[in-house]
Design a protein around this motif. Structure first.
Motif, PDB file in Angstrom:
ATOM      1  N   SER A 100      -6.177   7.669   1.610  1.00  0.00           N
ATOM      2  CA  SER A 100      -7.293   6.767   1.295  1.00  0.00           C
ATOM      3  C   SER A 100      -6.872   5.891   0.118  1.00  0.00           C
ATOM      4  CB  SER A 100      -8.557   7.562   0.959  1.00  0.00           C
ATOM      5  OG  SER A 100      -8.350   8.347  -0.194  1.00  0.00           O
ATOM      6  N   SER A 101      -7.627   4.842  -0.129  1.00  0.00           N
ATOM      7  CA  SER A 101      -7.226   3.878  -1.157  1.00  0.00           C
ATOM      8  C   SER A 101      -7.226   4.464  -2.569  1.00  0.00           C
ATOM      9  CB  SER A 101      -8.140   2.647  -1.104  1.00  0.00           C
ATOM     10  OG  SER A 101      -9.472   3.040  -1.390  1.00  0.00           O
TER      11      SER A 101
ATOM     12  N   SER B  20      -6.412   7.610  -3.391  1.00  0.00           N
ATOM     13  CA  SER B  20      -5.596   8.830  -3.466  1.00  0.00           C
ATOM     14  C   SER B  20      -4.393   8.645  -4.382  1.00  0.00           C
ATOM     15  CB  SER B  20      -5.091   9.229  -2.082  1.00  0.00           C
ATOM     16  OG  SER B  20      -6.163   9.543  -1.244  1.00  0.00           O
ATOM     17  N   ALA B  21      -4.071   9.710  -5.097  1.00  0.00           N
ATOM     18  CA  ALA B  21      -2.879   9.732  -5.949  1.00  0.00           C
ATOM     19  C   ALA B  21      -2.000  10.902  -5.529  1.00  0.00           C
ATOM     20  CB  ALA B  21      -3.279   9.870  -7.422  1.00  0.00           C
ATOM     21  N   TRP B  22      -0.700  10.693  -5.505  1.00  0.00           N
ATOM     22  CA  TRP B  22       0.247  11.736  -5.111  1.00  0.00           C
ATOM     23  C   TRP B  22       0.563  12.627  -6.306  1.00  0.00           C
ATOM     24  CZ3 TRP B  22       1.996  14.425  -1.321  1.00  0.00           C
ATOM     25  CH2 TRP B  22       3.204  15.120  -1.407  1.00  0.00           C
TER      26      TRP B  22
ATOM     27  N   LEU C 177       7.370   8.616  -2.544  1.00  0.00           N
ATOM     28  CA  LEU C 177       7.331  10.050  -2.845  1.00  0.00           C
ATOM     29  C   LEU C 177       8.776  10.475  -3.103  1.00  0.00           C
ATOM     30  CD1 LEU C 177       4.866  11.285  -0.061  1.00  0.00           C
ATOM     31  CD2 LEU C 177       4.365  10.300  -2.292  1.00  0.00           C
TER      32      LEU C 177
ATOM     33  N   TRP D  66      -1.806  15.103  -1.907  1.00  0.00           N
ATOM     34  CA  TRP D  66      -2.590  13.910  -2.250  1.00  0.00           C
ATOM     35  C   TRP D  66      -3.862  14.374  -2.921  1.00  0.00           C
ATOM     36  CZ3 TRP D  66      -0.639   9.213  -2.219  1.00  0.00           C
ATOM     37  CH2 TRP D  66       0.454   8.940  -1.395  1.00  0.00           C
TER      38      TRP D  66
ATOM     39  N   PRO E 220      -0.949   6.378   1.499  1.00  0.00           N
ATOM     40  CA  PRO E 220      -1.944   7.344   1.036  1.00  0.00           C
ATOM     41  C   PRO E 220      -3.030   7.536   2.083  1.00  0.00           C
ATOM     42  CG  PRO E 220      -1.560   5.615  -0.600  1.00  0.00           C
ATOM     43  CD  PRO E 220      -0.872   5.204   0.652  1.00  0.00           C
TER      44      PRO E 220
ATOM     45  N   GLN F  37       0.811  -1.216   0.000  1.00  0.00           N
ATOM     46  CA  GLN F  37       0.000   0.000   0.000  1.00  0.00           C
ATOM     47  C   GLN F  37       0.854   1.280   0.000  1.00  0.00           C
ATOM     48  OE1 GLN F  37      -0.677  -2.427   2.487  1.00  0.00           O
ATOM     49  NE2 GLN F  37      -2.176  -3.392   1.139  1.00  0.00           N
ATOM     50  N   HIS F  38       2.094   1.192   0.397  1.00  0.00           N
ATOM     51  CA  HIS F  38       2.955   2.371   0.462  1.00  0.00           C
ATOM     52  C   HIS F  38       3.282   2.889  -0.935  1.00  0.00           C
ATOM     53  CE1 HIS F  38       3.603   1.366   4.698  1.00  0.00           C
ATOM     54  NE2 HIS F  38       4.111   2.593   4.826  1.00  0.00           N
ATOM     55  N   VAL F  39       3.398   4.213  -1.036  1.00  0.00           N
ATOM     56  CA  VAL F  39       3.727   4.888  -2.297  1.00  0.00           C
ATOM     57  C   VAL F  39       5.043   5.642  -2.103  1.00  0.00           C
ATOM     58  CG1 VAL F  39       2.974   6.661  -3.937  1.00  0.00           C
ATOM     59  CG2 VAL F  39       1.290   5.128  -2.900  1.00  0.00           C
TER      60      VAL F  39
ATOM     61  N   GLU G   6       5.315   6.488   1.817  1.00  0.00           N
ATOM     62  CA  GLU G   6       4.212   7.041   2.608  1.00  0.00           C
ATOM     63  C   GLU G   6       2.921   6.288   2.280  1.00  0.00           C
ATOM     64  OE1 GLU G   6       2.186  11.352   2.756  1.00  0.00           O
ATOM     65  OE2 GLU G   6       4.344  11.352   3.207  1.00  0.00           O
TER      66      GLU G   6
END
Length: 163
Positions: A138-139, A141-143, A115, A162, A136, A111-113, A134
């Motif tokens: 919510s599921s 969300s896009a950075w 950055l 986000w 997000p 689940q981590h993105v 990091e």
């Protein structure tokens, strides 16, 4: 006996009285003339000046912070206040440095993105903000990554967020 010192020989050393009485004056004077050219140094013509002042590279910075009024949303019988994010804009006249290469560490979870790192403006200079993993908010969300955009001779920084 030759005189040991006259106006033209003021730069030569004077023999001590014992050496004069021993008859060393002529050889010593001859040696003095031989070594006089070797021992003398040319006049110095070095002129020392203070170093020039450093160039004026101070960048002009303008920071604008804007916020919008919180929106009140009514859901059924329950009301909640959703606050808008604070938007900060920095405008400077100095171009940002080239991006730095980063080592992406192992992903802590699926689940981590990641950055990516970026340059920000703090304390009247650029500072590198290292990339990191990091979660997000919510599921879905896009950075949206922070960025610098050139506008004429200025550079405007847009914060990441986000979406």
């Amino acid at each position: 006996m030759l005189p040991l010192m006259n106006k033209n020989m003021s730069h030569l050393p004077v023999l001590p009285p014992a050496a004069q009485s021993a008859g060393w004056s002529v050889p010593f004077l001859a040696l003095g003339f031989v070594f006089a050219g070797c021992a003398s140094e040319p006049d110095s013509h070095v002129v020392s000046a203070p170093p020039p002042p450093p160039p004026n590279t101070r960048a002009v910075t303008t920071t604008t912070t804007t916020t919008s009024a919180p929106a009140t949303v009514v859901v059924g019988n329950t009301a909640y206040v959703a606050s808008a994010p604070v938007v900060s804009t920095t405008v400077i006249t100095q171009a940002p440095p080239a991006m730095q290469e980063e080592v992406v560490l192992a992903q802590p979870s699926s689940q981590h993105v990641w950055l990516a790192g970026y340059w920000t403006w703090r304390n009247d200079r650029y500072e590198w903000m290292a990339g990191h993993w990091e979660m997000p908010p919510s599921s879905g969300s896009a950075w949206v990554a922070p960025r610098w955009e050139r506008n004429g001779s200025n550079y405007r920084f847009y914060e990441g967020y986000w979406n």
